[in-house]
Design a protein around this motif. Structure first.
Motif, PDB file in Angstrom:
ATOM      1  N   LEU A  28      -3.441   9.765   2.171  1.00 38.69           N
ATOM      2  CA  LEU A  28      -3.250   9.586   3.607  1.00 38.69           C
ATOM      3  C   LEU A  28      -2.838   8.140   3.855  1.00 38.69           C
ATOM      4  CD1 LEU A  28      -6.500  11.416   4.767  1.00 38.69           C
ATOM      5  CD2 LEU A  28      -4.198  12.364   4.614  1.00 38.69           C
ATOM      6  N   ASP A  29      -1.617   7.979   4.352  1.00 40.70           N
ATOM      7  CA  ASP A  29      -1.115   6.628   4.596  1.00 40.70           C
ATOM      8  C   ASP A  29      -1.282   6.295   6.073  1.00 40.70           C
ATOM      9  OD1 ASP A  29      -0.030   4.188   4.250  1.00 40.70           O
ATOM     10  OD2 ASP A  29       1.922   4.871   3.534  1.00 40.70           O
ATOM     11  N   GLU A  30      -2.273   5.511   6.381  1.00 39.48           N
ATOM     12  CA  GLU A  30      -2.617   5.141   7.750  1.00 39.48           C
ATOM     13  C   GLU A  30      -2.677   6.360   8.665  1.00 39.48           C
ATOM     14  OE1 GLU A  30      -0.890   1.716   9.416  1.00 39.48           O
ATOM     15  OE2 GLU A  30      -0.598   0.749   7.482  1.00 39.48           O
ATOM     16  N   PRO A  31      -3.554   7.282   8.356  1.00 37.92           N
ATOM     17  CA  PRO A  31      -3.605   8.520   9.141  1.00 37.92           C
ATOM     18  C   PRO A  31      -4.046   8.272  10.577  1.00 37.92           C
ATOM     19  CG  PRO A  31      -5.481   8.400   7.670  1.00 37.92           C
ATOM     20  CD  PRO A  31      -4.591   7.265   7.300  1.00 37.92           C
ATOM     21  N   THR A  32      -4.805   7.221  10.798  1.00 36.98           N
ATOM     22  CA  THR A  32      -5.381   7.057  12.135  1.00 36.98           C
ATOM     23  C   THR A  32      -4.649   6.041  12.990  1.00 36.98           C
ATOM     24  OG1 THR A  32      -6.942   5.536  11.142  1.00 36.98           O
ATOM     25  CG2 THR A  32      -7.700   7.778  11.496  1.00 36.98           C
TER      26      THR A  32
ATOM     27  N   LYS B  24       0.831  -1.211   0.000  1.00 38.80           N
ATOM     28  CA  LYS B  24       0.000   0.000   0.000  1.00 38.80           C
ATOM     29  C   LYS B  24       0.862   1.256   0.000  1.00 38.80           C
ATOM     30  CE  LYS B  24      -1.821  -1.205   3.939  1.00 38.80           C
ATOM     31  NZ  LYS B  24      -1.159  -2.485   4.207  1.00 38.80           N
ATOM     32  N   THR B  25       1.784   1.296   0.945  1.00 34.19           N
ATOM     33  CA  THR B  25       2.648   2.467   1.039  1.00 34.19           C
ATOM     34  C   THR B  25       3.448   2.645  -0.243  1.00 34.19           C
ATOM     35  OG1 THR B  25       2.804   2.183   3.412  1.00 34.19           O
ATOM     36  CG2 THR B  25       4.510   3.504   2.374  1.00 34.19           C
TER      37      THR B  25
ATOM     38  N   ALA C 249       1.153  21.506  -6.100  1.00 29.71           N
ATOM     39  CA  ALA C 249       0.506  22.443  -5.197  1.00 29.71           C
ATOM     40  C   ALA C 249      -0.887  21.972  -4.798  1.00 29.71           C
ATOM     41  CB  ALA C 249       0.424  23.820  -5.850  1.00 29.71           C
ATOM     42  N   GLU C 250      -1.442  21.070  -5.603  1.00 31.67           N
ATOM     43  CA  GLU C 250      -2.804  20.586  -5.354  1.00 31.67           C
ATOM     44  C   GLU C 250      -2.802  19.304  -4.543  1.00 31.67           C
ATOM     45  OE1 GLU C 250      -5.671  21.977  -6.399  1.00 31.67           O
ATOM     46  OE2 GLU C 250      -4.448  23.697  -6.977  1.00 31.67           O
ATOM     47  N   LEU C 251      -1.607  18.886  -4.138  1.00 27.65           N
ATOM     48  CA  LEU C 251      -1.451  17.571  -3.539  1.00 27.65           C
ATOM     49  C   LEU C 251      -1.206  17.669  -2.040  1.00 27.65           C
ATOM     50  CD1 LEU C 251      -0.490  15.308  -5.971  1.00 27.65           C
ATOM     51  CD2 LEU C 251       1.046  14.870  -4.106  1.00 27.65           C
ATOM     52  N   GLY C 252      -1.834  16.790  -1.288  1.00 24.81           N
ATOM     53  CA  GLY C 252      -1.513  16.695   0.134  1.00 24.81           C
ATOM     54  C   GLY C 252      -1.079  15.282   0.430  1.00 24.81           C
ATOM     55  N   TYR C 253      -0.074  15.135   1.283  1.00 26.32           N
ATOM     56  CA  TYR C 253       0.417  13.781   1.558  1.00 26.32           C
ATOM     57  C   TYR C 253       0.760  13.646   3.026  1.00 26.32           C
ATOM     58  CZ  TYR C 253       3.895   9.982   1.755  1.00 26.32           C
ATOM     59  OH  TYR C 253       4.612   8.876   2.091  1.00 26.32           O
ATOM     60  N   MET C 254       0.257  12.597   3.622  1.00 24.84           N
ATOM     61  CA  MET C 254       0.635  12.300   5.001  1.00 24.84           C
ATOM     62  C   MET C 254       1.257  10.930   4.985  1.00 24.84           C
ATOM     63  SD  MET C 254      -1.812  11.959   8.270  1.00 24.84           S
ATOM     64  CE  MET C 254      -1.274  11.022   9.686  1.00 24.84           C
ATOM     65  N   SER C 255       2.539  10.877   5.334  1.00 27.69           N
ATOM     66  CA  SER C 255       3.231   9.598   5.219  1.00 27.69           C
ATOM     67  C   SER C 255       2.980   8.753   6.467  1.00 27.69           C
ATOM     68  CB  SER C 255       4.723   9.817   5.010  1.00 27.69           C
ATOM     69  OG  SER C 255       5.297  10.324   6.173  1.00 27.69           O
ATOM     70  N   GLN C 256       3.228   7.461   6.292  1.00 26.31           N
ATOM     71  CA  GLN C 256       2.987   6.531   7.394  1.00 26.31           C
ATOM     72  C   GLN C 256       3.977   6.795   8.522  1.00 26.31           C
ATOM     73  OE1 GLN C 256       3.306   2.444   6.184  1.00 26.31           O
ATOM     74  NE2 GLN C 256       2.366   1.696   8.041  1.00 26.31           N
TER      75      GLN C 256
ATOM     76  N   ILE D 276      -9.737  11.595  -2.148  1.00 23.79           N
ATOM     77  CA  ILE D 276      -8.938  11.111  -1.026  1.00 23.79           C
ATOM     78  C   ILE D 276      -8.581   9.654  -1.233  1.00 23.79           C
ATOM     79  CG2 ILE D 276      -8.935  10.656   1.445  1.00 23.79           C
ATOM     80  CD1 ILE D 276     -11.081  12.981   1.523  1.00 23.79           C
ATOM     81  N   LEU D 277      -7.295   9.372  -1.117  1.00 21.08           N
ATOM     82  CA  LEU D 277      -6.869   7.990  -1.147  1.00 21.08           C
ATOM     83  C   LEU D 277      -6.286   7.698   0.226  1.00 21.08           C
ATOM     84  CD1 LEU D 277      -5.225   6.290  -4.113  1.00 21.08           C
ATOM     85  CD2 LEU D 277      -4.480   5.735  -1.828  1.00 21.08           C
ATOM     86  N   VAL D 278      -6.911   6.764   0.945  1.00 17.98           N
ATOM     87  CA  VAL D 278      -6.520   6.571   2.337  1.00 17.98           C
ATOM     88  C   VAL D 278      -6.291   5.095   2.600  1.00 17.98           C
ATOM     89  CG1 VAL D 278      -8.963   6.584   3.010  1.00 17.98           C
ATOM     90  CG2 VAL D 278      -7.224   6.978   4.739  1.00 17.98           C
ATOM     91  N   SER D 279      -5.199   4.798   3.315  1.00 14.23           N
ATOM     92  CA  SER D 279      -4.992   3.399   3.694  1.00 14.23           C
ATOM     93  C   SER D 279      -5.269   3.277   5.183  1.00 14.23           C
ATOM     94  CB  SER D 279      -3.557   2.975   3.400  1.00 14.23           C
ATOM     95  OG  SER D 279      -2.679   3.535   4.337  1.00 14.23           O
ATOM     96  N   THR D 280      -5.751   2.115   5.576  1.00 10.67           N
ATOM     97  CA  THR D 280      -6.070   1.932   6.991  1.00 10.67           C
ATOM     98  C   THR D 280      -6.113   0.460   7.339  1.00 10.67           C
ATOM     99  OG1 THR D 280      -7.657   2.404   8.736  1.00 10.67           O
ATOM    100  CG2 THR D 280      -8.553   1.970   6.557  1.00 10.67           C
ATOM    101  N   HIS D 281      -5.960   0.197   8.621  1.00  6.28           N
ATOM    102  CA  HIS D 281      -6.149  -1.165   9.112  1.00  6.28           C
ATOM    103  C   HIS D 281      -7.393  -1.257   9.979  1.00  6.28           C
ATOM    104  CE1 HIS D 281      -2.552  -2.683   7.416  1.00  6.28           C
ATOM    105  NE2 HIS D 281      -1.780  -1.841   8.061  1.00  6.28           N
ATOM    106  N   TYR D 282      -8.111  -0.164  10.130  1.00  2.85           N
ATOM    107  CA  TYR D 282      -9.339  -0.174  10.929  1.00  2.85           C
ATOM    108  C   TYR D 282     -10.495  -0.491   9.995  1.00  2.85           C
ATOM    109  CZ  TYR D 282      -6.837   2.132  14.712  1.00  2.85           C
ATOM    110  OH  TYR D 282      -5.970   2.435  15.716  1.00  2.85           O
TER     111      TYR D 282
END
Ligand SMILES: Nc1ncnc2c1ncn2[C@@H]1O[C@H](COP(=O)(O)OP(=O)(O)OP(=O)(O)O)[C@@H](O)[C@H]1O
Ligand SMILES: [Mg+2]
Lengths: 376, 376, 595
Positions: free
Chosen positions: C439-443, C323-324, C357-364, C468-474
């Motif tokens: 968002l890579d496992e934001p929570t 995923k990452t 500039a249009e991109l947001g990224y939160m790494s694991q 939004i593209l988000v990965s999660t284990h919940y």
């Protein structure tokens, strides 16, 4: 060594980390050799081929002979032979020459009258050691020239002047080659800053990454951890030592008159001191950058400046002498040069050995003492 | 571009000023360290530890021995046998032994010519050479004095016969104050050290911590990241070096106000930019801080010690001399000495300015290239 | 080694009025509790409640301000070293205590030697732990190249290698996939049953907390509730809100009255604005046969999918699924080995500079500046995205409020509790109002209350048209995505809406028998022998079944024979977690054997 598994685990882990990073491993072994070669060939205190400009206002055979005496010696190289008033000062300022000789217009006539003629020598004083050396070379050449002049004149006039000849001899380094003290000196300086810097981030690195927690909350003793961390870098230092020694012998042909065994023993202790000094910084500081910077500052420049590498400790100012005496490199410097050039050993240098041992033990126990198995 | 750069710059300054230890270290090296190093050397021969081995033991020999005195020589021992002399030299207790042979006075009286020996410890060949030079001069002066006393020579130079009187004038530093040289050299070394080390470490830290990954996703350009590092670190070094110049070197060591400080500042800025370029270049090559340290170790000491600070350019083998053209310090050293000590202006140094600028641009271009590749 | 033998009668841990303050800032206030031998004790609480500080004090690596604590019969503060031989401690974070350049094997070896585990025990434990965590195929891989969840699992192996009597785990299952979490609980159960190991853990998965013997709820450094999970649940039911269905609701209820009045009320996810109608939206991301190879290892294998503009697209998959790696390729951090990716219809390479500039990224992995404060980090990113000064001044308080960071503006990012750090990272990622957010496992590691808030924010973003593209284990979070992609071993094994996927799975596996029992640990071990697909959900056992009636009887019988009490056996539809497990097992049957 007592078989101690916890210590061994830290030791092996450190070795594996080093081994895994092939670039690091290769460089750790090669960099000291490169440094040695660069410095061995590049760092020379012999003052020779000094670029010289001559303003010969006399242009007589005698003035030319005088100039030839100066420029034919291996110390000076004629850069510019001027016959008219010229910007000698300017050339000195621009750094094109280091010495300017000005011979007066009536040089030969004055001498023929049996009188003294003044020759001006303009020496670049930016580097005082070189200025002093240039001056002393020049005076030696001048003295020789004068002695010949006078003896010819005395023969002609029947006067006798007493003459004391000083036969100079240099022991231990009969050709007075700076390489013979620079190369063994490099053994001392390089084995000081190099292992110290390698060790300087060993612990603080784990603090920054968080793996230090494994140590904090395991039953490992502080001395076990410190020793386990230290040994790999000490080992690298020993390998470097052997390589530098071999280079000094085979590449630089420095005479080695003492006992290799004794030198190795001393080097092992000395490396203990420098490595644990680096490790101490690693334990005291919170960030790798700070630990690394302080270690560089505390080892690299002092090793060259205060250890007696360039200048004898006894001719330093009091502040610098103080620095020299708190520097392990100073004690090892004396010992190394003694072993290399004088062939001396334990009977003369046991106090140095003892001091080095004290440094090593002191730094090591500080490391153990300052390492807290606690956060914050 | 402006706003992004400003944001990054702010970040760099914040990070630097957050690390207390780092600030203290930088302050220390730019002030105290420079002061200590400045008092450190006296490369000239002073207090040279000397022993006298007088086998003649006549009035004249004693008089000659008495001429060996401070400030050049400090006679600490009178020896009476060869083994004693050997032991003193071996142990480094004395560095010079003046041996006056049996029959010295007789020879002088009968043959008008006698020889003495100066045996120096050649371990530190450069000082040994100087000491030997002084010994010859002292002996010669004594001979003349003796001649006058004996009435063989009538006082007054004309009667000495023809003679070249050397009038050495040491330019820029007439009293040969080693402090000027030493403190300036130290300043240049420290500037080099900090300007290379800080940006390299700061850059590699971003890689190690993964913060660079976040930046990669933003619209920042590689050149902006590079500029932010360069400008921040360079300005810090510039301010710090001004500190040491105005707090230590001018007031304490009394360096004369000669050159154009504006020109010097421009030169220093140019140099610091090139040096940070070197640091960043290293950082682009290395993945981890340990690797970086090794790279720095390979690069910094040669720059520090082979750029003409300790070893005159003219004494280097040709190959090595070529290599030093790659060192920005080489140009800066000539420029800085030229301005600060010799009071030189731009036109006297323009070639070195060009050299420094070209080298700096090359470094930057290369660096930008590597950054661009890294940022894909 | 340790000589102190534990008196079985006295508590293994006893804490009295323990307090800790950092620079006069109280973090833990007068906490008291006791742990019996063989107990699993869960410490719950919102991010920054002081959980890690308590663990660190009990493991002897942090000094106290006041109070007393005895661990394994020793006073931790008087003699911390004596305690350390008895314990295992896993710090918080994705395997932060690992050595990146050492391989999986070498990391474990190091811990074995450090703890002086006897060679035979060591070999056995190591083989078992590696097998259970499915790391045995990666023994030669350097830890630095493992995925986040794999690192976490490796760290767990390292902590358990010496089979400590007393285990401290700080958020051990953060970033760990559902299958591995089950395995993790199997290890814990086994240790507790077979060796009477005592376990002290913190977790933000409240279904896990239900499996603890006892839990304590920590809030602002104080324990506000303590007891057996079932009792806490029933106590809470007497209050106004009615019977809570889970500990999570107990948790949220308990905190609600104390939570800041300023903080926006937590809106149930169902009540959020409906997502945009995406029927004919243009694709924001199009991925075609995207492949990434690391050396000979294929981390991402020919993955193709499409994300529509304004869609919330979930990325699920076990640890190491890739995923990452996919996200990193889409953000341009990693160059792909093969295939292509189109963003807003443009080739990734070409588009990147334009759309950055249009991109947001939160790494694991946390990748903000630890030595900058919260506001400084925000300002930095504001500046980088060239936000106008006035806009930034307005936006920062907004973000601070959104991420509940008020009052922490001037704290250094590195000192923040994990969950709060995650919120800051999210804040930095969406500060500049990007159109496309990864968002890579934001929570991961974020407490339940904040997680709801996260999803509220994500919902708001989606409603305003952000992709939004988000990965999660919940798995409960997965339900809130419009579409899901399931990855396994580098391949895409299923794509579809949550309900589609669930129905597909149910068609294949049948319904779920939900077995409740007070002795669920023993019952589970027993049932597992007969129903290899049995799994623990909270304290309940889920058994998929094609013939519910027959199986129900068989279960009843088995439990009766073993004299284990049965509370109820319910027939229920497949949960999202069951769906997930079904697809993963279907994709790689061999990896399901040991479940
Ligand atoms: N730099 C690398 N070199 C070699 N292998 C790598 C590298 N980075 C990742 N991998 C491998 O690629 C695979 C996929 O990793 P990735 O991080 O994408 O997993 P993930 O799905 O995000 O897992 P998690 O849920 O644990 O975060 C893993 O097996 C990992 O070990
Ligand atoms: Mg991942």
């Amino acid at each position: 060594m007592i078989f101690n598994r916890r210590l061994q685990s830290v030791f092996l882990k450190e070795i594996k980390e080093i081994y895994r990073d092939k670039i690091y491993l290769a460089m750790a072994l090669v960099v000291p050799v490169i440094l040695m070669i660069l410095f061995g060939f590049g760092l020379t205190m012999d003052v020779k081929n000094i670029p010289t400009a001559v303003l010969d206002q006399n242009r007589s055979p005698q003035s030319r002979e005088y100039v030839a005496r100066v420029t034919r010696s291996r110390y000076f190289t004629l850069e510019n032979y001027l016959t008219e008033v010229s910007p000698i000062d300017q050339e000195l300022t621009e750094g094109k020459i280091r010495l300017g000789l000005i011979i007066p217009p009536n040089f030969d006539r004055t001498l023929a009258l049996g009188q003294a003629s003044e020759v001006q020598a303009l020496i670049d004083g930016a580097f005082p050691d070189r200025a002093a050396t240039i001056r002393s070379y020049l005076e030696a050449i001048n003295l020789e020239f004068n002695q010949e002049l006078t003896s010819r004149w005395h023969l002609a006039t029947g006067q006798t002047v007493p003459w004391i000849e000083v036969e100079t001899r240099a022991w231990f380094n009969s050709d007075l080659e700076s390489k013979n003290f620079i190369v063994p000196g490099l053994l001392v300086t390089n084995l000081f800053f190099y292992p110290a810097l390698l060790a300087s981030i060993a612990v603080v690195r784990e603090k920054e990454s968080g793996s230090i927690f494994n140590i904090y909350c395991s039953p490992i003793r502080r001395w076990e951890y410190v020793t386990g961390k230290l040994l790999p870098y000490w080992g690298i230092g020993l390998i470097n030592y052997v390589m530098i020694y071999l280079l000094s012998d085979f590449l630089f042909d420095v005479p080695f008159r003492g006992s290799f065994l004794f030198l190795t023993l001393a080097a092992a202790i000395y490396l203990g001191a420098s490595t644990s000094l680096g490790l101490l910084m690693s334990i005291l500081f919170k960030t790798q950058v700070a630990a690394m910077l302080i270690t560089t500052v505390a080892t690299m420049i002092p090793a060259f400046i205060y250890s007696g590498f360039f200048i004898a400790v006894n001719s330093m100012g009091p502040e610098a002498q103080f620095m020299a005496y708190i520097l392990p490199a100073t004690y090892f410097m004396e010992l190394v040069r003694g072993v290399y050039l004088k062939g001396l050993g334990l009977q003369v240098y046991w106090p140095n050995l003892l001091v080095l041992l004290l440094f090593a033990a002191g730094f090591l126990s500080l490391c153990i003492h300052k390492l807290q198995k606690r956060v914050g | 571009m402006h706003q992004r750069l400003a944001a990054l710059l702010r970040k760099e300054y914040l990070q630097f000023f957050r690390d207390r230890a780092l600030i203290y270290i930088v302050l220390y090296v730019f002030t105290i360290e420079i002061y200590v190093a400045g008092t450190g050397f006296n490369i000239e021969v002073r207090n040279y530890p000397t022993a006298v081995y007088d086998r003649d033991n006549t009035q004249w020999s004693v008089q000659l021995a008495e001429k060996f005195r401070l400030p050049y020589f400090r006679v600490t021992h009178l020896v009476h046998s060869d083994p004693e002399m050997e032991a003193l030299l071996d142990q480094g207790t004395v560095s010079l032994v003046l041996v006056i042979p049996y029959g010295f006075a007789r020879d002088l009286a009968e043959k008008n010519h006698a020889a003495v020996q100066a045996i120096a410890d050649g371990t530190l060949s450069n000082t040994a050479l100087l000491a030997m030079g002084y010994a010859s001069q002292i002996a010669q002066e004594f001979a003349l004095e003796l001649g006058e006393r004996l009435g063989r020579v009538v006082p007054g130079t004309e009667h000495l016969g023809p003679q070249v009187q050397l009038k050495p004038r040491v330019a820029y530093n007439p009293n040969q104050k080693a402090e000027w040289f030493a403190s300036l050299i130290e300043l240049f070394s420290v500037i080099t050290l900090v300007a290379i080390l800080l940006p390299a470490a700061a850059m590699v830290r971003e890689k190690e911590r993964g913060t660079i990954e976040q930046l990669l996703v933003t619209p920042i350009t590689p050149v902006e990241i590079m500029l932010a590092k360069v400008i921040s670190m360079a300005s810090i070094v510039l301010v710090a070096s001004a500190l040491s110049l105005f707090l230590v070197i001018y007031p304490i060591f009394g360096l004369p106000w000669r050159g154009n400080l504006l020109l010097y500042t421009v030169a220093t800025a140019l140099y610091v930019f090139s040096a940070t370029g070197v640091g960043l270049l290293i950082a682009t090559v290395c993945r981890t801080l340990p690797q970086t340290i090794l790279f720095l170790l390979m690069v910094i000491p040669p720059i520090l010690f082979l750029s003409g600070s300790w070893t005159p350019e003219e004494a280097l083998p040709t190959g090595m001399r070529m290599v030093t053209y790659l060192s920005p310090l080489k140009y800066y050293l000539t420029i800085a000495y030229g301005i600060l000590l010799k009071g030189a202006g731009f036109w006297q140094l323009w070639q070195h300015f060009v050299g420094l600028t070209v080298l700096g641009l090359l470094l930057f271009g290369f660096c930008a290239l590597r950054f661009r590749r890294y940022f894909g | 080694m340790a000589t102190a033998t534990l008196n079985p009668a006295s508590p293994v841990i006893s804490v009295q009025n323990l307090s800790k303050a950092y620079r006069r800032q109280p973090a833990v206030r007068e906490v008291s509790f006791e742990l019996e031998r063989g107990e699993v004790f869960g410490l719950l609480g919102p991010d920054g409640a002081g959980k890690s500080s308590i663990i660190q004090m009990l493991t002897g690596v942090l000094t106290k301000t006041q109070g007393e604590a005895r661990v394994a019969g020793q006073d931790v503060f008087a003699d911390p070293e004596a305690v350390k031989a008895h314990i295992g401690y896993m710090p918080q974070g994705l395997g932060l205590n690992l050595y990146d350049s050492l391989t999986v094997d070498e990391n474990i070896d190091f811990f074995g030697d450090l703890r002086e585990v006897s060679p035979s025990t060591f070999e056995r434990n190591k083989a078992e732990l590696l097998q259970i965590t499915r790391l045995d195929k990666f023994r030669e891989r350097p830890a630095g190249q493992l995925s986040g969840g794999m690192r976490q699992k490796l760290a767990l192996c390292c902590t358990l290698i010496h089979l400590p009597e007393l285990i401290f785990l700080d958020e051990p299952t953060t970033g760990v996939d559902p299958i591995s979490r089950r395995d993790f609980w199997m290890i814990i159960n086994r240790l507790v049953v077979e060796q009477e190991t005592t376990v002290f853990l913190t977790t933000s998965y409240l279904d896990e907390a239900e499996r603890c013997h006892r839990v304590a709820l920590l809030h602002q450094g104080r324990i506000i509730a303590q007891g057996i999970p079932a009792e806490l649940m029933s106590q809470a039911s007497t209050e106004a809100q009615g019977q809570p269905r889970s500990l999570e609701e107990v948790f949220i209820q308990a905190l609600e009255p104390e939570s800041d009045a300023k903080a926006a009320p937590v809106i149930p996810l169902e009540e959020l604005a409906p997502p945009l109608d995406l029927e004919d939206a243009a694709p924001a991301i199009r991925v075609e046969a995207l492949t990434k190879k690391f050396g000979r290892f294929t981390a991402v294998d020919q993955v193709s999918f499409e994300v529509k503009t304004g869609e919330t697209f979930g990325f699920l998959g076990p640890n190491g699924a890739g995923k990452t790696t996919v996200i990193k390729m889409l953000t341009g951090i990693l160059p792909p080995t093969g295939g292509r990716a189109l963003i807003a219809g443009l080739e990734l390479r070409a588009a990147r500079q334009r759309i950055k500039a249009e991109l947001g990224y939160m790494s694991q992995k946390f990748s903000l500046y630890g030595d900058l404060t919260v506001t400084e980090n925000l300002r930095l990113y504001g500046g980088i995205y060239r936000m106008a000064a006035a806009d930034l001044e307005r936006r920062i308080p907004e973000i601070l409020a959104m991420a509940d960071l008020e009052g922490r503006e001037d704290q250094f990012a590195q000192g923040l509790p994990l969950g709060i750090r995650q919120r800051l990272a999210l804040g930095c990622a969406i500060l500049h109002r990007p159109r496309l957010v990864f968002l890579d496992e934001p929570t991961s590691g974020v407490d339940p209350r904040a997680r709801r808030k996260f999803w509220q924010i994500i919902g708001q973003l989606a409603a305003s048209g952000v992709t939004i593209l988000v990965s999660t284990h919940y798995m409960d979070e997965a339900q809130h995505c419009q579409r899901l992609a399931l990855m396994h071993q580098g391949r895409l094994v299923a794509v579809g809406s949550p309900e589609d996927l669930r129905q597909q799975a149910e068609a294949a596996t049948g319904r779920i028998l939900d077995v409740g029992s007070p002795a669920f640990r023993e019952a589970f071990l027993l049932l597992q022998e007969h129903f290899p697909q049995a799994a623990l959900h909270g304290s309940r056992i889920h058994i998929p079944s094609q013939q519910p009636d027959q199986d129900r009887e068989r279960i009843q019988q088995l439990l009766n024979q073993a004299r284990l009490p049965v509370a109820q056996i319910l027939d229920s539809p497949l949960s999202m977690e069951d769906t997930f497990i079904h697809f993963i097992q279907a994709a790689a049957p061999e990896s399901g054997n040991d479940l």
